[in-house]
Motif scaffolding. Structure first.
Motif, short mmCIF file in Angstrom:
data_model
loop_
_atom_site.label_atom_id
_atom_site.label_comp_id
_atom_site.label_asym_id
_atom_site.label_seq_id
_atom_site.Cartn_x
_atom_site.Cartn_y
_atom_site.Cartn_z
N LEU A 102 0.80 -1.22 0.00
CA LEU A 102 0.00 0.00 0.00
C LEU A 102 0.83 1.27 0.00
N ASP A 103 2.14 1.16 0.20
CA ASP A 103 3.00 2.35 0.19
C ASP A 103 4.10 2.26 -0.86
N ASN A 104 4.01 1.26 -1.74
CA ASN A 104 4.94 1.12 -2.88
C ASN A 104 6.41 1.06 -2.47
N ASN A 105 6.66 0.41 -1.34
CA ASN A 105 8.06 0.28 -0.90
C ASN A 105 8.59 -1.14 -1.07
N GLY A 106 7.80 -2.01 -1.69
CA GLY A 106 8.27 -3.36 -1.96
C GLY A 106 7.95 -4.37 -0.89
N THR A 107 7.35 -3.94 0.21
CA THR A 107 6.93 -4.88 1.26
C THR A 107 5.41 -4.92 1.31
N LEU A 108 4.87 -6.05 1.72
CA LEU A 108 3.44 -6.27 1.70
C LEU A 108 2.82 -5.99 3.06
N GLU A 109 1.85 -5.07 3.08
CA GLU A 109 1.03 -4.90 4.27
C GLU A 109 0.00 -6.03 4.33
N LEU A 110 -0.66 -6.16 5.47
CA LEU A 110 -1.69 -7.18 5.65
C LEU A 110 -2.98 -6.51 6.09
N TYR A 111 -4.02 -6.65 5.26
CA TYR A 111 -5.35 -6.16 5.66
C TYR A 111 -6.20 -7.37 6.03
N VAL A 112 -6.83 -7.31 7.21
CA VAL A 112 -7.67 -8.40 7.70
C VAL A 112 -9.10 -7.88 7.84
N ALA A 113 -10.01 -8.41 7.03
CA ALA A 113 -11.41 -8.01 7.07
C ALA A 113 -12.13 -8.85 8.12
N ASN A 114 -12.64 -8.21 9.15
CA ASN A 114 -13.35 -8.90 10.22
C ASN A 114 -14.84 -8.60 10.17
N ASN A 115 -15.63 -9.64 10.35
CA ASN A 115 -17.08 -9.53 10.32
C ASN A 115 -17.58 -9.16 11.71
N CYS A 116 -17.34 -7.91 12.08
CA CYS A 116 -17.62 -7.42 13.43
C CYS A 116 -19.12 -7.42 13.71
N LYS A 117 -19.49 -7.83 14.91
CA LYS A 117 -20.89 -7.82 15.33
C LYS A 117 -21.37 -6.43 15.73
N GLY A 118 -20.44 -5.57 16.17
CA GLY A 118 -20.82 -4.24 16.62
C GLY A 118 -21.22 -4.19 18.07
N LYS A 119 -21.85 -5.25 18.56
CA LYS A 119 -22.20 -5.36 19.97
C LYS A 119 -22.25 -6.84 20.31
N ALA B 227 -8.67 3.32 7.40
CA ALA B 227 -9.32 2.31 6.57
C ALA B 227 -10.02 1.24 7.38
N CYS B 228 -10.05 1.43 8.70
CA CYS B 228 -10.65 0.41 9.56
C CYS B 228 -11.58 1.03 10.60
N PRO B 229 -12.50 1.89 10.20
CA PRO B 229 -13.45 2.45 11.17
C PRO B 229 -14.43 1.39 11.63
N ILE B 230 -15.21 1.71 12.64
CA ILE B 230 -16.16 0.74 13.17
C ILE B 230 -17.15 0.28 12.09
N PRO B 231 -17.86 1.18 11.39
CA PRO B 231 -18.62 0.67 10.25
C PRO B 231 -17.71 0.56 9.03
N PRO B 232 -17.92 -0.34 8.08
CA PRO B 232 -19.00 -1.33 8.15
C PRO B 232 -18.68 -2.44 9.14
N HIS B 233 -19.64 -2.77 9.99
CA HIS B 233 -19.40 -3.84 10.96
C HIS B 233 -19.12 -5.16 10.26
N THR B 234 -19.81 -5.39 9.17
CA THR B 234 -19.87 -6.75 8.61
C THR B 234 -18.97 -6.91 7.39
N ALA B 235 -17.72 -6.53 7.51
CA ALA B 235 -16.78 -6.68 6.38
C ALA B 235 -16.67 -8.14 5.98
N ARG B 236 -16.80 -8.39 4.68
CA ARG B 236 -16.78 -9.76 4.17
C ARG B 236 -15.61 -10.04 3.25
N ASN B 237 -15.18 -9.06 2.51
CA ASN B 237 -14.13 -9.27 1.52
C ASN B 237 -13.41 -7.95 1.33
#
Length: 540
Positions: free
Chosen positions: A121-138, A173-183
């Motif tokens: 994501l910063d074009n420096n040749g190393t890979l960041e890791l994004y993890v999409a979590n299906n948060c319940k919110g409560k 890029a990781c705010p509380i909504p959307p709670h239900t991230a799937r992909n």
């Protein structure tokens, strides 16, 4: 000659001919061996309820590493033989077909992970890791780690010298909504050379939303969903990204809502009523959900077709053939039945991959369901591409279903050539107690192949969005000699992250010509290219 004697001679002739020239054994053409235990993945993942996975060389040693995400909010008894929930796991590829678990990493979290992506994501040749979590919110849970797992939002980890650092709170890029991230998918929607993130949220919330995060640089992002013309209420499960209207900008399809978004001249996205009608889904009941999606040229006409996988026990998977542009809008036709797919698979098949598993030069289809035989072995459902008839690709199932068959599905199943032997392997991420995650090594008969990777300088480092045409040597640019066409993309299908590389099976072809259109519109051409290797093309 007497008729009876003539009949006997004819039968003997046919018998000898059959023995000498046996019919093709389709079931043997694509063959996998379960190497989970040998690879060191069986014990660390025993009892895990997996729901996402990604491949990527995060430590930059030239070997493909692995991340496996789980759901950790179920009762402890559901994780047997483990005593309770299994955290997400990061594995380092040691070479020789062996992996080791990275013991101390913030990425070994407890959540409801439904997608992951290794992406620079910063074009420096190393890979960041994004993890999409299906948060319940409560949550009403009080026991740990189940309670925390239900509340965990999506996470982003910066890669600093092979060390993953949690920057979830500061990245935007990781705010509380959307709670239900799937992909999650990566695309440069505005052409500024930085990869943006598209996070797909499901419909199981009062305010479903799919969010486009614009990359501002320095690993910070802003929500530009509405600015980009993406409406509120867009829900989905799977995702596929490619440039379908040939304007040099990425378009995308969201599975479940089954909506296609095309890039427009004003920097926004628009929908087509015609396409929405083509992809409209008539469910058999309330859980008949289109899910994973993938683009690929199935019939070698230089256009990207669409395959959609279904998250339902009668999985009516679909093939849509791309028939070219009409007034700037791609036209698609449902050719599922003609192409040889049955009315439905007897099990859910949420993830889909388009890959040439036997390297015969024709892309095959994998759906993430499998036979689970009495000896514990797994046979993935793969439709082998047998050729093109009247412009339509034809597929044949490697093995037929019987009423007595035990069939299981896997939520995620990203493909990768993890041992660099030129054959595409499969990781099948397990969801059920009584089964386990599988690493299947492809041991099909060797044929020629070529892997193409693109490295950008002024556009994104991973070369995502590059269009690669492969031709027979000496026939560069001649449509009738096109051997394959792909676009570099990651995060397609469902809950799966792939490597940014295009794999071409070539059969008996040992030299090819290449035309590569870069994301900035420039073209790289190479002639008489040697095959059976990994080719890195750097932006001039």
């Amino acid at each position: 000659m007497r008729p009876r004697l003539l009949l006997i001679i004819s039968i003997l002739f046919l018998f000898v001919a059959a023995a000498r020239w046996p019919a093709p054994a389709v079931a043997q053409r694509i063959r996998f061996t379960d190497v989970t235990s040998k690879a060191g993945l069986l014990e660390p993942l025993a009892g895990s309820m997996g729901h996402g996975a990604a491949w990527g060389d995060w430590d930059r040693d030239g070997r493909l590493d692995l991340y496996v995400g789980t759901f950790a909010d179920r009762p402890s008894s559901e994780y047997q033989p483990a005593n309770g929930p299994i955290s997400n796991q990061l594995f380092r590829n040691l070479g020789g077909g062996r992996f080791e678990r990275v013991q101390k990493t913030p990425a070994a979290l407890y959540g409801r992970t439904s997608g992951a992506l290794f992406v620079d994501l910063d074009n420096n040749g190393t890979l960041e890791l994004y993890v999409a979590n299906n948060c319940k919110g409560k949550t009403g849970l009080t026991n740990e780690p189940q309670r925390s797992a239900q509340l965990r939002r999506s996470n982003l980890f910066r890669n600093t010298g092979g060390k993953l650092i949690d920057i979830t709170a500061s990245c935007g890029a990781c705010p509380i909504p959307p709670h239900t991230a799937r992909n999650v998918g990566a695309l440069d929607y505005d052409g500024d050379g930085l990869l943006d993130l598209l996070v797909v949220g499901d419909r199981f919330t009062k305010t479903p939303r799919t969010v486009l995060y614009r990359n501002l640089g320095n690993l910070t992002f802003e929500d530009v969903t509405r600015q980009a013309g993406i409406p509120d209420g867009l829900f989905g499960l799977g995702l596929a990204v490619a440039d379908l209207n040939d304007d040099g900008r990425p378009d995308f399809f969201v599975g479940h809502s089954n909506r296609m978004f095309l890039s427009a001249d004003n920097g926004k996205y628009r929908e087509s009523a015609e396409l929405n009608k083509t992809f409209a889904w008539q469910p058999l009941d309330g859980e008949d959900w289109p899910c994973g999606a993938a683009f690929g040229d199935l019939n070698h006409d230089g256009r990207l077709d669409l395959v959609v996988a279904i998250h339902f026990e009668t999985a009516r998977n679909r093939i849509y053939l791309n028939e070219g542009l009409s007034n700037g809008v791609p036209r698609f036709r449902d050719v599922t039945s003609v192409a040889g797919l049955p009315g439905g698979l007897p099990n859910k098949s949420p993830h889909v991959e388009i890959q040439d598993f036997d390297n015969d030069g024709r892309p095959d289809l994998y759906f993430s369901t499998a036979w689970h035989d009495d000896d514990g072995s797994i046979t993935p459902v793969i439709y082998r591409n047998t050729g093109v008839s009247r412009g339509v690709p034809r597929f044949e199932l490697m093995r037929r279903f019987k009423k007595t068959d035990r069939v299981v599905y896997f939520p995620a199943g990203p493909s990768a050539d993890y041992d660099r032997d030129g054959r595409i392997d499969l990781l099948l991420v397990n969801w059920f107690r009584g089964n386990h995650t599988r690493l299947l090594h492809n041991e099909s008969k060797p044929q020629h192949w070529l892997d193409v990777e693109v490295e950008g300088r002024t556009f994104n480092r991973m070369g995502i969005g590059s269009k690669i045409h492969v031709y027979a040597a000496g026939h560069r640019g001649e449509k009738e000699h096109l051997l394959g066409y792909q676009e570099v993309t990651i995060g397609f299908g469902y809950a799966s992250g792939q490597e940014a590389v295009c794999h071409f099976g070539l059969g008996q072809t040992n030299r090819v010509d290449l035309i590569v259109t870069l994301p900035n519109g420039k073209v790289i051409e190479q002639q008489n290219v040697k095959v059976d290797r990994r080719l890195l093309l750097k932006q001039p």
